[in-house]
Design a protein around this motif. Structure first.
Motif, PDB file in Angstrom:
ATOM      1  N   TYR A  37       0.750  -0.654  -0.309  1.00 48.50           N
ATOM      2  CA  TYR A  37       0.294   0.369  -0.001  1.00 48.50           C
ATOM      3  C   TYR A  37       1.067   1.229  -0.273  1.00 48.50           C
ATOM      4  O   TYR A  37       0.515   2.274  -1.085  1.00 48.50           O
ATOM      5  CB  TYR A  37      -1.639  -0.590   1.523  1.00 48.50           C
ATOM      6  CG  TYR A  37      -2.134  -1.345   1.005  1.00 48.50           C
ATOM      7  CD1 TYR A  37      -2.921  -0.893   0.239  1.00 48.50           C
ATOM      8  CD2 TYR A  37      -1.773  -1.834   1.380  1.00 48.50           C
ATOM      9  CE1 TYR A  37      -3.694  -2.265  -0.292  1.00 48.50           C
ATOM     10  CE2 TYR A  37      -2.899  -3.346   1.408  1.00 48.50           C
ATOM     11  CZ  TYR A  37      -4.041  -2.937   0.630  1.00 48.50           C
ATOM     12  OH  TYR A  37      -4.651  -4.255   0.918  1.00 48.50           O
ATOM     13  N   ARG A  38       1.433   0.799   0.773  1.00 44.03           N
ATOM     14  CA  ARG A  38       3.036   2.275   1.057  1.00 44.03           C
ATOM     15  C   ARG A  38       3.637   2.402  -0.751  1.00 44.03           C
ATOM     16  O   ARG A  38       3.777   3.002  -1.163  1.00 44.03           O
ATOM     17  CB  ARG A  38       4.496   2.188   1.724  1.00 44.03           C
ATOM     18  CG  ARG A  38       5.104   3.550   1.994  1.00 44.03           C
ATOM     19  CD  ARG A  38       5.770   3.055   3.312  1.00 44.03           C
ATOM     20  NE  ARG A  38       5.190   2.956   4.521  1.00 44.03           N
ATOM     21  CZ  ARG A  38       4.192   3.757   5.398  1.00 44.03           C
ATOM     22  NH1 ARG A  38       3.975   4.667   5.250  1.00 44.03           N
ATOM     23  NH2 ARG A  38       3.866   3.785   6.064  1.00 44.03           N
ATOM     24  N   VAL A  39       3.798   1.457  -1.128  1.00 43.46           N
ATOM     25  CA  VAL A  39       4.646   1.423  -2.336  1.00 43.46           C
ATOM     26  C   VAL A  39       4.025   1.857  -3.582  1.00 43.46           C
ATOM     27  O   VAL A  39       3.755   2.861  -4.514  1.00 43.46           O
ATOM     28  CB  VAL A  39       5.637   0.079  -2.865  1.00 43.46           C
ATOM     29  CG1 VAL A  39       5.683  -0.243  -4.550  1.00 43.46           C
ATOM     30  CG2 VAL A  39       6.318  -0.194  -2.118  1.00 43.46           C
ATOM     31  N   GLY A  40       2.276   1.127  -3.283  1.00 44.01           N
ATOM     32  CA  GLY A  40       1.261   1.983  -4.288  1.00 44.01           C
ATOM     33  C   GLY A  40       1.087   3.016  -4.580  1.00 44.01           C
ATOM     34  O   GLY A  40       0.840   4.116  -5.689  1.00 44.01           O
ATOM     35  N   LEU A  45       1.814   8.883  -6.318  1.00 50.56           N
ATOM     36  CA  LEU A  45       2.007  10.604  -6.452  1.00 50.56           C
ATOM     37  C   LEU A  45       3.126  10.146  -7.268  1.00 50.56           C
ATOM     38  O   LEU A  45       3.163  11.498  -8.171  1.00 50.56           O
ATOM     39  CB  LEU A  45       2.952  10.758  -4.783  1.00 50.56           C
ATOM     40  CG  LEU A  45       1.689  10.835  -3.604  1.00 50.56           C
ATOM     41  CD1 LEU A  45       2.731  10.919  -2.445  1.00 50.56           C
ATOM     42  CD2 LEU A  45       1.188  12.336  -4.514  1.00 50.56           C
ATOM     43  N   LEU A  46       4.386   9.315  -7.607  1.00 49.87           N
ATOM     44  CA  LEU A  46       5.244   9.521  -9.035  1.00 49.87           C
ATOM     45  C   LEU A  46       4.452  10.101  -9.987  1.00 49.87           C
ATOM     46  O   LEU A  46       5.295  11.245 -11.465  1.00 49.87           O
ATOM     47  CB  LEU A  46       6.157   8.725  -8.851  1.00 49.87           C
ATOM     48  CG  LEU A  46       6.893   8.616  -7.717  1.00 49.87           C
ATOM     49  CD1 LEU A  46       8.302   6.893  -7.243  1.00 49.87           C
ATOM     50  CD2 LEU A  46       7.948   9.803  -7.522  1.00 49.87           C
ATOM     51  N   LEU A  47       3.688   8.880 -10.445  1.00 51.73           N
ATOM     52  CA  LEU A  47       2.251   9.087 -11.920  1.00 51.73           C
ATOM     53  C   LEU A  47       2.144  10.706 -12.010  1.00 51.73           C
ATOM     54  O   LEU A  47       2.252  11.433 -13.132  1.00 51.73           O
ATOM     55  CB  LEU A  47       1.244   7.964 -11.640  1.00 51.73           C
ATOM     56  CG  LEU A  47       0.911   7.671 -12.956  1.00 51.73           C
ATOM     57  CD1 LEU A  47       1.928   8.179 -14.491  1.00 51.73           C
ATOM     58  CD2 LEU A  47      -0.487   6.884 -13.272  1.00 51.73           C
ATOM     59  N   VAL A  76       8.057  18.816  -8.320  1.00 51.68           N
ATOM     60  CA  VAL A  76       8.642  18.246  -7.248  1.00 51.68           C
ATOM     61  C   VAL A  76       8.720  18.419  -5.409  1.00 51.68           C
ATOM     62  O   VAL A  76       9.278  17.372  -5.009  1.00 51.68           O
ATOM     63  CB  VAL A  76      10.007  19.587  -6.934  1.00 51.68           C
ATOM     64  CG1 VAL A  76      10.774  19.462  -5.905  1.00 51.68           C
ATOM     65  CG2 VAL A  76      10.996  19.762  -8.339  1.00 51.68           C
ATOM     66  N   LEU A  77       7.481  19.332  -5.096  1.00 54.29           N
ATOM     67  CA  LEU A  77       7.127  19.032  -3.898  1.00 54.29           C
ATOM     68  C   LEU A  77       5.922  17.379  -3.902  1.00 54.29           C
ATOM     69  O   LEU A  77       6.291  16.648  -2.880  1.00 54.29           O
ATOM     70  CB  LEU A  77       5.726  20.032  -3.608  1.00 54.29           C
ATOM     71  CG  LEU A  77       6.270  21.184  -3.376  1.00 54.29           C
ATOM     72  CD1 LEU A  77       5.424  21.975  -2.831  1.00 54.29           C
ATOM     73  CD2 LEU A  77       7.709  21.849  -1.795  1.00 54.29           C
ATOM     74  N   ILE A  78       5.555  17.010  -4.668  1.00 58.01           N
ATOM     75  CA  ILE A  78       4.703  15.203  -4.625  1.00 58.01           C
ATOM     76  C   ILE A  78       6.007  14.996  -5.263  1.00 58.01           C
ATOM     77  O   ILE A  78       5.755  13.868  -4.669  1.00 58.01           O
ATOM     78  CB  ILE A  78       3.939  15.550  -6.173  1.00 58.01           C
ATOM     79  CG1 ILE A  78       3.114  16.629  -5.888  1.00 58.01           C
ATOM     80  CG2 ILE A  78       4.148  14.150  -6.342  1.00 58.01           C
ATOM     81  CD1 ILE A  78       1.976  17.062  -7.921  1.00 58.01           C
ATOM     82  N   ILE A  79       6.917  14.399  -5.739  1.00 60.60           N
ATOM     83  CA  ILE A  79       8.268  14.116  -5.212  1.00 60.60           C
ATOM     84  C   ILE A  79       8.528  14.006  -4.677  1.00 60.60           C
ATOM     85  O   ILE A  79       8.900  12.903  -3.827  1.00 60.60           O
ATOM     86  CB  ILE A  79       9.509  14.163  -6.841  1.00 60.60           C
ATOM     87  CG1 ILE A  79       8.755  14.065  -8.035  1.00 60.60           C
ATOM     88  CG2 ILE A  79      10.028  13.033  -6.882  1.00 60.60           C
ATOM     89  CD1 ILE A  79       9.805  14.516  -9.029  1.00 60.60           C
TER      90      ILE A  79
END
Length: 184
Positions: A37-40, A45-47, A76-79
Motif C-alpha cells: 500500500y505504501r509503495v502503491g 504520486l510519482l505518476l 518537485v513537492l509531489i516527488i
C-alpha cells in the motif's frame, strides 16, 4: 542499482538463527520491506508528478514561464512527498531506534529505551481515524513517565494483509532493543 530495502527480509530468511544478521550495525536499517500500500501510493504520486512535469514543459513552451515554474515546483513537492512516504517507518542501528513519520523523525538512543514490546490493542487502519483490533509494537522510554510510542501496527500501510511480515519485523526490533538495552 541496489535496492537495500529489499535485502531486509532476505537477510532475515537466510540467517534465521542469527537475530541480528546485518554486518554493519552502525548503518540505519528498516528491518522490513515497505508494504504494497505504501509503495502503491508512492507510485501514484510519482505518476501524478510526471503529469505535472509534462504540463510544466507544455506551459513553458507556450511562453508562460511563471506558470511553468509554479508547476515545476509543485512537481518537485509531489516527488519529495513520495520519497518521504517511502522513508516512513521504524529504523534501527547501533545508535538507537528511529521512528520516521511524514512530518517528523524521532530518535531514541538505546540508553533511553526501557522496552519495546508487542501488544494487542485497537490500531488505526492504514493511518485513518477508523480503528480495528490488531497488534502494535510499543516503545516505552525511560525518561518519559508512562508515555508509549507506537512504532509499528499490523494494519499499517506496511503490514496490512502481511501478518507474518509484521511478526518478523516486531520480533527483529524487539531483539535489537533487548541486545542493546542489555549492553547499556
Amino acid at each position: 542499482m541496489p535496492l537495500p530495502f529489499l535485502t531486509a527480509d532476505r537477510a532475515l530468511d537466510e540467517a534465521a538463527d542469527i537475530p541480528l544478521p546485518f554486518d554493519d550495525r552502525d548503518q540505519w536499517r528498516r528491518p522490513y520491506r515497505p508494504g504494497p500500500y505504501r509503495v502503491g501510493a508512492a507510485a501514484l504520486l510519482l505518476l501524478l508528478a510526471s503529469y505535472v512535469l509534462f504540463a510544466s514543459v507544455i506551459i513553458a513552451v507556450a511562453g508562460d514561464t511563471s506558470a511553468a515554474t509554479v508547476c515545476g515546483v509543485l512537481a518537485v513537492l509531489i516527488i519529495a512527498s513520495a520519497l518521504r512516504l517511502l522513508r516512513m517507518g521504524t529504523w534501527v542501528s547501533a545508535r538507537g531506534l528511529r521512528h520516521v513519520g511524514f512530518f517528523f523523525t524521532r530518535t531514541a538512543p538505546w540508553e533511553r529505551v526501557a522496552t519495546a514490546r508487542t501488544v494487542q490493542q485497537p490500531v488505526r487502519w492504514l493511518g485513518l481515524p477508523r480503528t480495528v483490533q490488531g497488534q502494535a509494537l510499543i516503545l516505552v522510554q525511560r525518561d518519559q513517565q508512562g508515555d508509549q510510542t507506537t512504532l509499528l501496527t499490523s494494519h499499517s500501510a506496511d503490514f496490512l494483509g502481511r501478518g507474518t511480515a509484521f511478526d518478523r519485523a516486531a520480533d527483529t526490533v524487539e531483539v535489537w532493543a533487548e541486545e542493546y538495552r542489555a549492553r547499556h
